[in-house]
Design an enzyme around this catalytic site. Structure first.
Site, PDB file in Angstrom:
ATOM      1  N   GLY A   1       0.797  -1.214   0.000  1.00 48.09           N
ATOM      2  CA  GLY A   1       0.000   0.000   0.000  1.00 48.09           C
ATOM      3  C   GLY A   1       0.831   1.267   0.000  1.00 48.09           C
ATOM      4  CG  HIS A   2       0.258   6.040   1.207  1.00 49.09           C
ATOM      5  ND1 HIS A   2       0.440   6.724   0.029  1.00 49.09           N
ATOM      6  CD2 HIS A   2       0.480   6.946   2.205  1.00 49.09           C
ATOM      7  CE1 HIS A   2       0.755   7.990   0.288  1.00 49.09           C
ATOM      8  NE2 HIS A   2       0.788   8.138   1.607  1.00 49.09           N
ATOM      9  CG  PHE A   3       2.963   4.522   5.386  1.00 45.87           C
ATOM     10  CD1 PHE A   3       3.980   5.259   5.973  1.00 45.87           C
ATOM     11  CD2 PHE A   3       1.697   5.076   5.343  1.00 45.87           C
ATOM     12  CE1 PHE A   3       3.748   6.518   6.498  1.00 45.87           C
ATOM     13  CE2 PHE A   3       1.449   6.338   5.870  1.00 45.87           C
ATOM     14  CZ  PHE A   3       2.477   7.064   6.451  1.00 45.87           C
TER      15      PHE A   3
END
Length: 287
Positions: free
Chosen positions: A253-255
């Protein structure tokens, strides 16, 4: 096994007490690690442990984030964050460095790069968007009208876990510490000001793209394809302006560092290791 020493401290930049952490040999090419929302330099702790024995890694906290302290009346805007990062770089005496941009690190870093293109030896992009196609419907909605729940624990946690292949690989320490800082007095007001200012970043996308086309720094793009904020198209768009860019899209995901550090760290090490040795400037050495 080499375990790097990580150093911590503060630098005064026009009254802002900028907290930062640093690891690695001081005669190596610096890598400036610019964090994202709603985190701070602590998001790079594991990367520093992985690469700090070989590379000089420097991660500041922006005003309104982490341990950095601001004077009364400080105006929180992306221009203001860039001013402080610019002053931080000058205070440390850096004249040439690679730049790691994650999330908010894009808007902050591109502003600094436009002011000082001579500083930028290379660019590592990790889910830091600079293209219209890299904005999801959720991102556009949030930019247009930041929701009241934006700074709650549920949203903070979701930014870490949404889109991951295996949430058990994501430590709860990250979002817990982020929320601690978000809940400090004055922090939500600072973050709300930045959320409303974010629309100005989108207006600057064409200028940042022009900067990339003009300077074409060595570029490594790392992206979590499950990012609900900045979808995968934003990663591939960098090749439009830097055709030589190396792009890796990962199942996370994003992180992305939280789940995929074992895959990402070797990619970064190889990329930095292949930079021209002339990029290592003696002026970057600290006394």
């Amino acid at each position: 096994m080499e375990i790097p020493e990580v150093r911590h401290g503060f630098v005064d930049v026009a009254g802002v007490q900028v907290f930062y952490r640093e690891a690695g040999p001081r005669d190596a090419l610096p890598v400036l690690l610019l964090h994202g929302f709603p985190s701070a330099s602590h998001q790079y702790r594991r990367l520093m442990d992985a690469l700090g024995g070989r590379f000089r890694l420097i991660a500041p906290d922006y005003p309104g984030f982490g341990h950095t302290r601001v004077p009364d009346g400080f105006v929180h805007s992306f221009d203001g964050l860039a001013d402080v990062v610019e002053g931080f770089v000058q205070a440390l005496g850096l004249t040439r460095f690679a730049w790691y941009a994650f999330d908010f690190g894009g808007p902050v870093g591109f502003r600094v790069a436009q002011r000082h293109p001579e500083w930028i030896a290379a660019l590592i992009v990790q889910n830091a968007n600079a293209y219209e196609e890299g904005l999801s419907d959720l991102a556009r909605k949030t930019i247009a009208e930041p929701p009241a729940e934006l700074f709650t624990l549920a949203v903070t946690r979701s930014q870490y876990e949404d889109g991951t292949a295996d949430p058990s690989r994501v430590s709860p320490d990250g979002w817990t510490l982020d929320q601690h800082f978000l809940d400090l007095p004055g922090r939500k007001e600072a973050q709300l000001a930045l959320a409303h200012d974010y629309r100005n970043n989108v207006k600057l996308y064409p200028a940042w793209q022009a900067w990339l086309r003009e300077h074409r720094p060595p570029t490594l793009v790392l992206w979590g394809r499950g990012d609900a904020i900045f979808p995968e198209a934003g990663a591939h768009a960098y090749r439009r302006d830097v055709p030589e860019a190396e792009v890796h899209v990962l199942d996370t995901g994003h992180f992305a560092l939280e789940e995929r550090l074992p895959e990402i760290a070797p990619l970064i090490a190889r990329f930095l290791g292949e930079l021209d040795a002339d990029e290592v400037d003696a002026d970057n050495k600290r006394a």
